[in-house]
Design an enzyme around this catalytic site. Sequence first.
Site, PDB file in Angstrom:
ATOM      1  N   PRO A  29     -40.315  34.447  -7.872  1.00  0.00           N
ATOM      2  CG  PRO A  29     -40.335  33.485  -5.830  1.00  0.00           C
ATOM      3  CD  PRO A  29     -40.253  32.904  -7.357  1.00  0.00           C
ATOM      4  N   GLY A  77     -36.082  39.469  -7.080  1.00  0.00           N
ATOM      5  CA  GLY A  77     -35.032  39.775  -6.244  1.00  0.00           C
ATOM      6  C   GLY A  77     -34.746  38.883  -4.937  1.00  0.00           C
ATOM      7  CG  ASP A 115     -28.160  35.920 -13.861  1.00  0.00           C
ATOM      8  OD1 ASP A 115     -28.652  36.764 -14.681  1.00  0.00           O
ATOM      9  OD2 ASP A 115     -28.712  35.395 -12.898  1.00  0.00           O
ATOM     10  CE  LYS A 164     -29.384  32.683 -10.940  1.00  0.00           C
ATOM     11  NZ  LYS A 164     -28.979  32.766  -9.809  1.00  0.00           N
ATOM     12  N   GLY A 195     -32.509  36.026  -6.299  1.00  0.00           N
ATOM     13  CA  GLY A 195     -31.242  35.199  -6.556  1.00  0.00           C
ATOM     14  C   GLY A 195     -31.891  33.980  -7.356  1.00  0.00           C
ATOM     15  N   GLY A 226     -32.928  34.558 -10.888  1.00  0.00           N
ATOM     16  CA  GLY A 226     -32.686  34.880 -12.039  1.00  0.00           C
ATOM     17  C   GLY A 226     -33.876  34.999 -12.940  1.00  0.00           C
ATOM     18  N   GLY A 227     -35.037  35.213 -12.387  1.00  0.00           N
ATOM     19  CA  GLY A 227     -36.188  35.225 -13.137  1.00  0.00           C
ATOM     20  C   GLY A 227     -36.231  36.595 -14.311  1.00  0.00           C
ATOM     21  N   GLY A 228     -35.819  37.414 -13.906  1.00  0.00           N
ATOM     22  CA  GLY A 228     -35.743  38.693 -15.077  1.00  0.00           C
ATOM     23  C   GLY A 228     -34.480  38.103 -16.237  1.00  0.00           C
ATOM     24  CB  SER A 229     -31.574  36.594 -16.012  1.00  0.00           C
ATOM     25  OG  SER A 229     -30.592  37.495 -15.429  1.00  0.00           O
TER      26      SER A 229
END
Length: 278
Positions: free
Chosen positions: A100, A102, A142, A17, A104, A106-109
């Site tokens: 990527p 860290g 998020d 996002k 901003g 939201g990939g991990g979320s």
Amino acid sequence: MDHGPWTNRMIVFPNCKINLGLHILRRRADGFHDLETIFYPVQIKDALEVLAHDELHFNSSGITVPGNTADNLCLKAWHLLKKDFPELPAVNIHLHKHIPIGAGLGGGSADAAFMLQLLNDKFRLELSAAQLINYAAQLGSDCAFFIRNQPCYATGRGEVLQPLAVDLSGYSMLLVYPGIHVNTGWAFGQITPQQPELSLQESILQPVTSWKDLIINDFEAPVFSAHPVLREIKEQLYEAGALYATMSGSGSAMVGIFGKNKIAGILWDASYRVFEII
């Protein structure tokens, strides 16, 4: 029960996002901050595969995932559901990381939210979207957005979501990630919370050509001060014809929105990761 497009799928592709505007409104009694932002889904994706297995196992490929494996949000999502569904079997999880880290974005979320949905549908847990959102919010502020995965006006810590009729499909987007890691806790500590003159809920409905003067990310001032190259990237995006340029979240991915197929060729540093969404 109809499980929709997730039925029997063992591989899903979590997308990232961007934030269109971000205002830090006030500090809360629980130590978090109330904010307002617009979450907008972008089709840069990871790949997540889950197979029933004799024991719980996680491995990854692509971009190296930092930290302890036990802290990975995909595993945390499994453990969260296992508490309420003891019959949930062990799984072998493979995450191919392309978004990527860290940045901003939201990939991990996204990975965690897609994991919840995959487990729900693969093992027929019969959880509603509202229940999934509640689980997701326990994993991160998020995460809940990625259950809806549509443009949303977000408040609270980012978990209170209201769908918005914002459509950027008529535009092209350039996302530039220079590999700078911004500590989110540090970034929050640099901001004095305040109410904006105009809510993002109102300003986002104005023409994209007016967003440059209306839609602000409060994190930009302190983060640009610490990392001037990010301001330079934003300036380059505008010089190349971007209608609107912004930092996503607390950074450091920079986003330029252009007219459809009007992204000018820019020579970026070879170490940057650059994505075109046309």
